[in-house]
Design a protein around this motif. Structure first.
Motif, mmCIF file in Angstrom:
data_model
loop_
_atom_site.group_PDB
_atom_site.id
_atom_site.type_symbol
_atom_site.label_atom_id
_atom_site.label_comp_id
_atom_site.label_asym_id
_atom_site.label_seq_id
_atom_site.Cartn_x
_atom_site.Cartn_y
_atom_site.Cartn_z
ATOM 1 N N PHE A 30 -29.068 -0.757 -76.765
ATOM 2 C CA PHE A 30 -28.336 0.314 -76.260
ATOM 3 C C PHE A 30 -27.572 -0.180 -75.129
ATOM 4 N N VAL A 31 -27.627 -1.332 -74.527
ATOM 5 C CA VAL A 31 -26.828 -1.660 -73.424
ATOM 6 C C VAL A 31 -25.475 -2.121 -73.667
ATOM 7 N N PRO A 32 -24.594 -1.762 -73.357
ATOM 8 C CA PRO A 32 -23.017 -2.146 -73.904
ATOM 9 C C PRO A 32 -23.032 -3.740 -73.615
ATOM 10 N N PRO A 33 -22.505 -4.128 -74.102
ATOM 11 C CA PRO A 33 -22.132 -5.745 -74.215
ATOM 12 C C PRO A 33 -21.376 -6.077 -72.764
ATOM 13 N N VAL A 34 -21.566 -7.101 -72.231
ATOM 14 C CA VAL A 34 -20.807 -7.586 -70.861
ATOM 15 C C VAL A 34 -19.429 -7.670 -71.388
ATOM 16 N N LEU A 35 -18.383 -6.945 -70.627
ATOM 17 C CA LEU A 35 -16.956 -7.270 -70.730
ATOM 18 C C LEU A 35 -16.083 -8.007 -69.735
ATOM 19 N N CYS A 36 -15.285 -9.024 -70.094
ATOM 20 C CA CYS A 36 -14.678 -9.863 -69.030
ATOM 21 C C CYS A 36 -13.362 -9.691 -68.824
ATOM 22 N N GLY A 37 -12.731 -9.057 -69.841
ATOM 23 C CA GLY A 37 -11.314 -8.822 -69.913
ATOM 24 C C GLY A 37 -10.530 -10.189 -69.803
ATOM 25 N N ASP A 38 -9.606 -10.031 -68.732
ATOM 26 C CA ASP A 38 -8.614 -11.512 -68.507
ATOM 27 C C ASP A 38 -9.313 -12.177 -67.339
ATOM 28 N N LEU A 39 -10.803 -11.932 -66.977
ATOM 29 C CA LEU A 39 -11.263 -12.922 -65.986
ATOM 30 C C LEU A 39 -11.400 -14.191 -66.264
ATOM 31 N N ASP A 40 -11.104 -15.280 -65.357
ATOM 32 C CA ASP A 40 -11.493 -16.590 -65.567
ATOM 33 C C ASP A 40 -12.907 -16.897 -66.176
ATOM 34 N N ALA A 41 -13.239 -17.793 -66.506
ATOM 35 C CA ALA A 41 -14.623 -18.240 -66.982
ATOM 36 C C ALA A 41 -15.427 -18.218 -65.970
ATOM 37 N N ALA A 42 -15.207 -18.906 -64.753
ATOM 38 C CA ALA A 42 -16.190 -18.854 -63.514
ATOM 39 C C ALA A 42 -16.451 -17.291 -63.349
ATOM 40 N N ASP A 43 -15.596 -16.530 -63.293
ATOM 41 C CA ASP A 43 -15.867 -14.974 -62.883
ATOM 42 C C ASP A 43 -16.565 -14.424 -63.885
ATOM 43 N N CYS A 44 -16.376 -14.646 -65.176
ATOM 44 C CA CYS A 44 -17.112 -14.260 -66.337
ATOM 45 C C CYS A 44 -18.633 -14.562 -66.317
#
Length: 406
Positions: free
Chosen positions: A29-43
């Motif tokens: 039930f926990v929403p997935p992790v969203l990264c949007g336009d973040l770079d790979a390191a921040d994601c």
């Protein structure tokens, strides 16, 4: 005594709502992790933090919910401003939490037959979870005096504008301090002890004994599975309308804290083809895909695409998270929902002049915020039962002929 018992059970549910955010890890039930336009390191920081929080065994918390409403027509008070929150420490058994999530996934994400087969395992794990959790903290709420007065008129017990209560959860027993309630509820004034408590795990055992697998409603089970699946699907559909950015780091007692700010374009989402496709797919899953229903649905979605900027243009949603870059724990979260209804009600007033008259010069706004901070991850806390406590027997918690609460 019955009103008093009901208050105690409500207190347990409210207390659980404060602890739950940090315990709801890696579940279906926990929403997935969203990264949007973040770079790979921040994601990777967001993803690694979600994994790190699954290993948390203890922590301190400071949580606050606030709801604010003002300017709505026919409100009895000028504004509603209610705050509910709490501070304290909690200890959990990570193995039991992991087992609970595993069984929950099998129970609610599988077919109804599998869910019924997992019933006994689910109840056993839940009992282990509540028997092993430790909690010590305070819960508080506040509201305007005029709102408290209105609520008191319809209640047998006066509603205070402010109240703070202490709670503990130790070895399956739930305790509540009643010192601050004795001036409000005469029944409690008769209790000499400073605390009351009840055997929560014993109460749950009674309830589970009365609910066997055959009692599980397959239709309700299917509804639960659908809701869980749809939650994650709609989050996925919204991802293109979520903007995520990393702000300047902050200091977290010796380590840097990575700050991520997310915002959602609700007007863009509700007016998009992504939203329309989500609604159509949901309707098909529910079996509402006959030609007539589909035609009506398409008509409604077309209307929504035109009205979305007007209806949802004043809606703002943001979420800020602070994560330790060394240990990857979540140290803070600030969620904010704000809906300026001026444009929407202005549009409604065009067809109903009485709305414009009721609004006058008011600026209608609905706001909801959720703020929490966590710390002392993995610390050992000294938790103990209160010295002066009156235990309520289970036969008074669940009188004969009445269902248990769980």
């Amino acid at each position: 005594m019955r009103k008093f018992i009901s208050a105690l059970l409500c207190a347990f549910l409210l207390t659980s709502s404060l602890v739950a955010p940090a315990l709801a890890q890696d579940s279906p039930f926990v929403p997935p992790v969203l990264c949007g336009d973040l770079d790979a390191a921040d994601c990777s920081i967001l993803e690694a933090s979600a994994a790190a929080m699954q290993e948390v065994t203890s922590y301190e918390f400071d949580v606050a919910y606030n709801a604010f409403v003002t300017g709505l027509p026919e409100m009895e008070v000028e504004s509603v401003d209610i705050t509910f929150g709490g501070t304290g420490v909690v200890e959990v058994d990570p193995d039991v939490v992991a087992a609970l999530q595993e069984v929950a996934e099998a129970t609610l994400m599988g077919d109804p037959d599998a869910a019924m087969a997992a019933f006994d395992e689910m109840t056993a794990v839940m009992l282990d979870f509540y028997a092993g959790i430790g909690f010590d903290g305070e819960v508080y709420f506040s509201m305007p005096e005029d709102l408290a007065a209105i609520l008191s008129e319809d209640s047998e017990v006066p509603m205070p504008a402010e109240l703070t209560l202490a709670f503990r959860m130790i070895d399956g027993m739930f305790y509540m301090e009643i010192s601050n309630l004795k001036d409000i509820a005469p029944e409690m004034a008769e209790i000499e002890a400073d605390w009351i408590g009840f055997d929560l795990v014993g109460l749950m055992e009674q309830s589970f004994a009365e609910s066997r697998p055959g009692d599980v409603d397959a239709e309700s089970m299917a509804t639960g599975m659908f809701a869980a699946g749809m939650t994650n699907q709609i989050i996925g559909a919204m991802e293109p309308y979520v903007t995520i950015e990393r702000l300047d780091d902050v200091d977290l007692d010796g380590q840097s804290g990575a700050v991520f700010l997310s915002s959602v374009d609700m007007a863009g989402f509700f007016g998009s083809e992504d939203f329309s496709n989500f609604v159509r797919e949901s309707a098909a899953v529910l079996g509402a895909d006959d030609p007539q229903t589909t035609a009506e649905l398409d008509e409604g979605l077309t209307m929504m695409s035109f009205l979305a900027p007007m209806v949802f243009g004043g809606m703002e949603i943001s979420n800020e998270m602070t994560i330790g870059v060394d240990d990857l724990y979540l140290y803070g979260q600030d969620f904010a929902f704000r809906w300026d209804l001026s444009q929407l009600l202005g549009f409604a007033a065009m067809s109903d002049p009485s709305i414009a008259e009721a609004l006058g010069d008011a600026e209608p706004v609905i706001e909801f915020t959720f703020t929490n901070t966590y710390g002392q991850f993995g610390a050992e806390f000294e938790l103990a039962a209160p010295d002066s406590v009156q235990i309520i027997p289970l036969d008074e918690m669940t009188p004969m002929g009445e269902d248990a609460v769980f």
